[in-house]
Design a protein around this motif. Sequence first.
Motif, PDB file in Angstrom:
ATOM      1  N   LEU A  36       0.831  -1.210   0.000  1.00 53.96           N
ATOM      2  CA  LEU A  36       0.000   0.000   0.000  1.00 53.96           C
ATOM      3  C   LEU A  36       0.862   1.256   0.000  1.00 53.96           C
ATOM      4  CD1 LEU A  36      -2.818  -1.029   2.505  1.00 53.96           C
ATOM      5  CD2 LEU A  36      -3.005  -0.815   0.021  1.00 53.96           C
ATOM      6  N   ALA A  40       0.960   4.218  -2.813  1.00 54.27           N
ATOM      7  CA  ALA A  40       0.609   5.587  -2.428  1.00 54.27           C
ATOM      8  C   ALA A  40       1.775   6.561  -2.529  1.00 54.27           C
ATOM      9  CB  ALA A  40       0.053   5.598  -1.003  1.00 54.27           C
ATOM     10  N   MET A  65      -7.227   7.612   1.322  1.00 56.17           N
ATOM     11  CA  MET A  65      -7.316   6.161   1.130  1.00 56.17           C
ATOM     12  C   MET A  65      -8.208   5.515   2.181  1.00 56.17           C
ATOM     13  SD  MET A  65      -3.390   5.149   0.087  1.00 56.17           S
ATOM     14  CE  MET A  65      -3.826   3.422  -0.157  1.00 56.17           C
ATOM     15  N   MET A 165       1.833   1.160   7.443  1.00 55.09           N
ATOM     16  CA  MET A 165       1.768   1.843   6.159  1.00 55.09           C
ATOM     17  C   MET A 165       2.101   3.329   6.307  1.00 55.09           C
ATOM     18  SD  MET A 165      -1.531   2.707   3.853  1.00 55.09           S
ATOM     19  CE  MET A 165      -1.415   4.028   2.644  1.00 55.09           C
TER      20      MET A 165
END
Length: 350
Positions: A36, A40, A65, A165
């Motif tokens: 992820l 991104a 997101m 993340m």
Amino acid sequence: MSDSQRWFFLILAVVVALLLYLLQPILSPFVVAALLAYLADPMADRLEARGLSRTLSVVVVFLVMTTVLLLLVIWLLPKLGYQLQVMIKLVPQVFAMIQTVWIPWLESNTGISLEGFDLQSVQALMSGHWQQTGSLVKNIFSSVGESGLALAAWVANLVLIPVVMFYLLRDWDVMMGKIGYLLPRNLEKKVTLWANECDEVLGAFIKGQLLVMLALGIIYSLGLWTVGLDLALLVGMLAGLASIVPYMGFIVGIVAAGVAAMLQFNDLTMLAWVGVVFAIGQALEGMVLTPLLVGDRIGLHPVAVIFAIMAGGQLFGFVGILIALPVAAVIMVLLRHLHQGYKSSKLYDC
């Protein structure tokens, strides 16, 4: 590359593979978070280029997101669950149509006798699997609820993914720079070139092809919903997911939608409308979506994608499925350079 460097990188690769194998039960949230963050990072870089700080850029991307994901979960999952139950109820009707319509048609037009084909056993087997699939979510939550430790682990993994993340995305460029700084100086330029080529391959699939799949899923779902198909969302998303292999989404989608349309409407005219929906989807994919989202970047061959995912799952389980495409991209780049080196060597031109 010197002999000592070759041995070093070989030992490093073996150690990494061994750690992946031994730690795979706990690696899933970290691998998902890393993928992820990779997806991104370009968005955060664009915001940073517009004058925002790295932390603020990451916060904006993270909030966007998270909001999109929550909206999809709230809106999409209940509808998919309902349509899955509808599809399970249609399974006996599908087998009845095969028994009463398709088999007699094949026997009368081809002369092939299918009397020895035990359709009842297949129906019983498939019905059992569909029932298991329909109750899968309920069984998962039941098993989670029975064990406090399992519940704690499940919640921890769910919370861990966005946390990991966020920090990976915030420090992504710094980490890439430090990795480049750690490389041997005589290999830094070549490894950087290979890394850029790997990013190009991954960009064509993980960034580009996944967007194409999502767009096709939306197009197919809206088109089938316009036609009036009850299973429009489920069939459309299934066709979109299958589109990772060229033409596979079209084939899977039009067959599934055609069967569902005949069971629902029992009208050959609806098959024509289903064909129109998928023809429009294919045209948009070829003329708009793929040139716009994927472009002329070098991608993995469809057979390589299928093999990589299956091999990753066989070797490392769910973690292997997650890292299959990145590893396949690296192997593809290395093989391409090995092929170029072989073509220019004395072994080839002698």
